[in-house]
Design an enzyme around this catalytic site. Structure first.
Site, PDB file in Angstrom:
ATOM      1  CG  HIS A  25     -41.118  15.054  18.400  1.00 12.98           C
ATOM      2  ND1 HIS A  25     -42.002  15.365  19.404  1.00 12.98           N
ATOM      3  CD2 HIS A  25     -41.426  15.862  17.371  1.00 12.98           C
ATOM      4  CE1 HIS A  25     -42.794  16.345  19.006  1.00 12.98           C
ATOM      5  NE2 HIS A  25     -42.466  16.652  17.775  1.00 12.98           N
ATOM      6  CG  ASN A  26     -44.319  14.157  15.754  1.00 12.14           C
ATOM      7  OD1 ASN A  26     -45.049  14.270  16.742  1.00 12.14           O
ATOM      8  ND2 ASN A  26     -44.025  15.186  14.984  1.00 12.14           N
ATOM      9  CD  GLU A  55     -44.821  13.228  20.532  1.00  8.98           C
ATOM     10  OE1 GLU A  55     -45.242  14.245  21.095  1.00  8.98           O
ATOM     11  OE2 GLU A  55     -44.150  13.254  19.481  1.00  8.98           O
ATOM     12  CG  ASP A  57     -48.911  13.102  19.212  1.00  8.10           C
ATOM     13  OD1 ASP A  57     -48.359  13.078  20.315  1.00  8.10           O
ATOM     14  OD2 ASP A  57     -48.507  13.794  18.266  1.00  8.10           O
ATOM     15  CG  HIS A  70     -48.404  15.581  13.852  1.00  2.42           C
ATOM     16  ND1 HIS A  70     -48.359  16.785  13.219  1.00  2.42           N
ATOM     17  CD2 HIS A  70     -47.624  15.705  14.955  1.00  2.42           C
ATOM     18  CE1 HIS A  70     -47.587  17.612  13.908  1.00  2.42           C
ATOM     19  NE2 HIS A  70     -47.125  16.977  14.960  1.00  2.42           N
ATOM     20  CD  GLU A 104     -49.116  16.162  21.802  1.00  2.00           C
ATOM     21  OE1 GLU A 104     -49.813  16.530  20.833  1.00  2.00           O
ATOM     22  OE2 GLU A 104     -47.875  16.292  21.856  1.00  2.00           O
ATOM     23  CE  LYS A 153     -42.459  12.017  28.877  1.00  2.00           C
ATOM     24  NZ  LYS A 153     -42.416  13.338  28.229  1.00  2.00           N
TER      25      LYS A 153
END
Length: 154
Positions: A25-26, A55, A57, A70, A104, A153
């Site tokens: 994550h991140n 991930e 973003d 982030h 994301e 994804k």
């Protein structure tokens, strides 16, 4: 670290949804979620440590170039292209099982097109562009089927 822990000792022919997947994550952050540095090298580190889902973003960046950071924080920004190139370089050094990019997406259509262009350009044949109907998860390909592939994804 025990070299035996790097070996896979299970059936890798089942549908992808039958497995726990080591995820990050991140991934891009070198420290806390509010003030730390975003670094492409973090992807190299986690992929070599066995992580198979990272991930990313994505946000609109200057000059039409998407960036990774982030959102709504003071974390630094890195070009999406640098992240993709780092993932491409380190994805399959430790093992050949698929890598999932959990994107994301906060980008405008224009910068989403740029992301798609970079994904195709940088990953080439490694990019799995086959579409999967989400109706029956038992129809998903297996990790064995997807060796050496990058999955997206969003």
């Amino acid at each position: 670290s025990n070299p035996l822990h790097r070996e896979v000792h299970q059936d890798m022919e089942q549908p992808l949804c039958h497995y726990f997947i080591a995820s990050s994550h991140n991934t891009y952050l070198s420290g806390d979620q509010l003030l730390s540095q975003s670094r492409a090298e973090m992807y190299a580190r986690v992929l070599q440590a066995g992580c198979r889902c990272v991930e990313v973003d994505c946000w609109d960046g200057p000059d039409g170039e998407p960036v990774v950071h982030h959102g709504y924080t003071l974390t630094s920004k890195i070009p999406f292209r640098d992240v993709a190139e780092t993932i491409n370089k380190y994805a399959f050094i430790r093992n050949e099982f698929p890598v999932i990019l959990s994107i994301e997406n906060h980008c405008s259509i224009q910068q989403q097109k740029k992301i798609a262009q970079y994904l195709k350009e940088i990953f080439g044949d490694k990019l799995d562009l086959s579409s999967v109907s989400t109706g029956d998860p038992r129809q998903l390909p297996s990790p064995q089927d997807l060796k050496g592939k990058i999955l997206i994804k969003v």
